[in-house]
Design a protein around this motif. Structure first.
Motif, PDB file in Angstrom:
ATOM      1  N   ASP A   6       0.880  -1.169   0.000  1.00 33.41           N
ATOM      2  CA  ASP A   6       0.000   0.000   0.000  1.00 33.41           C
ATOM      3  C   ASP A   6       0.916   1.218   0.000  1.00 33.41           C
ATOM      4  OD1 ASP A   6      -2.560   1.140   0.104  1.00 33.41           O
ATOM      5  OD2 ASP A   6      -2.531   1.313   2.286  1.00 33.41           O
ATOM      6  N   ASN A  28      -3.585   5.356  -2.917  1.00 31.36           N
ATOM      7  CA  ASN A  28      -4.746   6.194  -2.620  1.00 31.36           C
ATOM      8  C   ASN A  28      -4.284   7.642  -2.729  1.00 31.36           C
ATOM      9  OD1 ASN A  28      -3.658   7.050  -0.079  1.00 31.36           O
ATOM     10  ND2 ASN A  28      -4.408   5.174   0.891  1.00 31.36           N
ATOM     11  N   PHE A 129     -11.378  -1.850   5.505  1.00 30.62           N
ATOM     12  CA  PHE A 129     -10.288  -1.154   6.204  1.00 30.62           C
ATOM     13  C   PHE A 129     -10.218  -1.642   7.651  1.00 30.62           C
ATOM     14  CE2 PHE A 129      -9.227   3.014   3.801  1.00 30.62           C
ATOM     15  CZ  PHE A 129      -9.265   2.358   2.574  1.00 30.62           C
ATOM     16  N   ARG A 132      -8.444   1.038  10.465  1.00 26.42           N
ATOM     17  CA  ARG A 132      -9.217   2.255  10.776  1.00 26.42           C
ATOM     18  C   ARG A 132     -10.432   1.929  11.645  1.00 26.42           C
ATOM     19  NH1 ARG A 132      -8.835   6.503   5.674  1.00 26.42           N
ATOM     20  NH2 ARG A 132      -6.653   6.022   5.196  1.00 26.42           N
ATOM     21  N   SER A 164      -5.695  -1.368   5.144  1.00 24.84           N
ATOM     22  CA  SER A 164      -5.457  -0.655   6.400  1.00 24.84           C
ATOM     23  C   SER A 164      -4.931  -1.624   7.468  1.00 24.84           C
ATOM     24  CB  SER A 164      -6.755   0.048   6.855  1.00 24.84           C
ATOM     25  OG  SER A 164      -6.552   0.838   7.998  1.00 24.84           O
ATOM     26  N   ARG A 166      -2.065  -2.897  10.019  1.00 23.05           N
ATOM     27  CA  ARG A 166      -1.100  -2.098  10.792  1.00 23.05           C
ATOM     28  C   ARG A 166       0.037  -2.915  11.384  1.00 23.05           C
ATOM     29  NH1 ARG A 166      -4.651   2.270  12.094  1.00 23.05           N
ATOM     30  NH2 ARG A 166      -5.280   2.923  10.010  1.00 23.05           N
TER      31      ARG A 166
HETATM   32  O1  G3P Z   1      -5.056   2.334   0.894  1.00 29.68           O
HETATM   33  C1  G3P Z   1      -6.133   1.903   1.665  1.00 29.68           C
HETATM   34  C2  G3P Z   1      -5.779   1.588   3.093  1.00 29.68           C
HETATM   35  O2  G3P Z   1      -4.916   0.480   3.124  1.00 29.68           O
HETATM   36  C3  G3P Z   1      -5.300   2.749   3.916  1.00 29.68           C
HETATM   37  O3  G3P Z   1      -4.751   2.355   5.127  1.00 29.68           O
HETATM   38  O4  G3P Z   1      -3.258   2.831   7.028  1.00 29.68           O
HETATM   39  O5  G3P Z   1      -4.282   4.736   5.776  1.00 29.68           O
HETATM   40  O6  G3P Z   1      -5.673   3.287   7.258  1.00 29.68           O
HETATM   41  P1  G3P Z   1      -4.488   3.371   6.349  1.00 29.68           P
END
Ligand code: G3P
Length: 226
Positions: A6, A28, A129, A132, A164, A166
């Motif tokens: 990502d 993104n 996600f 988040r 998302s 971590r």
């Molecule tokens: O790109 C989508 C997602 O993976 C974003 O992750 O770490 O910004 O919550 P994050």
């Protein structure tokens, strides 16, 4: 489960590719902004070096515009995937683009109900996600597990992309639940390989080998050099 990065950082992508395990990239608007490079040359380069899906995100929330952006993104490269936010306009654009055979990654998914809508709209990928949701004291992995279960029960072809993420346990659990893809920042990708017992064991074997080497007679040239 395919491992994606990502990121829009070319050095990170090249390093991941060197390891031989990177199968795709998600970007993104935040990640593109962070890369501080011209948009088209950057995304073209990513699509060129990556032999797999590269998600490129649309902007705005109007179906006709999203469809036009989808067409433009498809001109960038054959492996480009159009990323669209999970709104009613986004679903409408997803349906129209999917009907044309264009691959759509429906992003910003935070509920199983939204994931059902994305699959029914013909999405190629759904991106729940995880992190988040954890951030707002809601179980992100539970969402992922619900979506995997529902998609399996319904026989949906839409791929589940755990987003998302971590930390390494997020990745391991995503694999256990049957996610098709996991995308992660480079620091999480890097942390997958690390284990202190591997480091300690490697050091011991290296030291013992160096001590033994003078007494082992002839070695293959490559082992002599190493
Ligand atoms: O790109 C989508 C997602 O993976 C974003 O992750 O770490 O910004 O919550 P994050």
């Amino acid at each position: 489960m395919k491992l994606f990065l990502d990121t829009a950082n070319l050095d990170e992508i090249r390093e991941g590719l060197r390891w031989g395990v990177l199968k795709g990239v998600t970007t993104n608007p935040s990640l593109i902004g962070k890369a501080e490079q011209g948009f088209l040359p950057l995304v073209k380069e990513i699509c060129t070096i990556v032999d797999g899906d590269v998600s490129i995100e649309t902007s705005g929330d109007e179906a006709d515009s999203l469809v036009r952006q989808g067409h433009d993104i498809m001109q960038i490269a054959d492996n480009a995937v159009v990323k669209i936010a999970l709104t009613t306009e986004g679903l409408s654009a997803t349906r129209r683009l999917s009907d044309e055979g264009i691959k759509v990654n429906v992003t910003l998914c935070f509920s199983p109900a939204q994931a059902i809508l994305a699959a029914e709209a013909g999405a190629y990928i759904i991106s729940p996600f995880v992190g988040r949701l954890d951030d707002v004291a809601t179980d992100g992995l539970r969402l992922l597990s619900d979506i995997c279960e529902i998609y399996a029960a319904q026989g949906y072809a839409t791929q589940v992309l755990a987003a998302s993420l971590r930390h390494p346990l997020h990745v391991v659990e995503a694999a256990r639940m049957g996610s098709d893809i996991a995308t992660m920042p480079f620091k999480v990708f890097e942390s997958l390989v690390k284990h202190p017992l591997t480091d300690a064991g490697f050091k011991k074997f290296t030291d013992d080998w160096e001590k033994a080497k003078p007494h082992l007679g002839e070695l293959p040239p490559s082992m002599q050099e190493a």
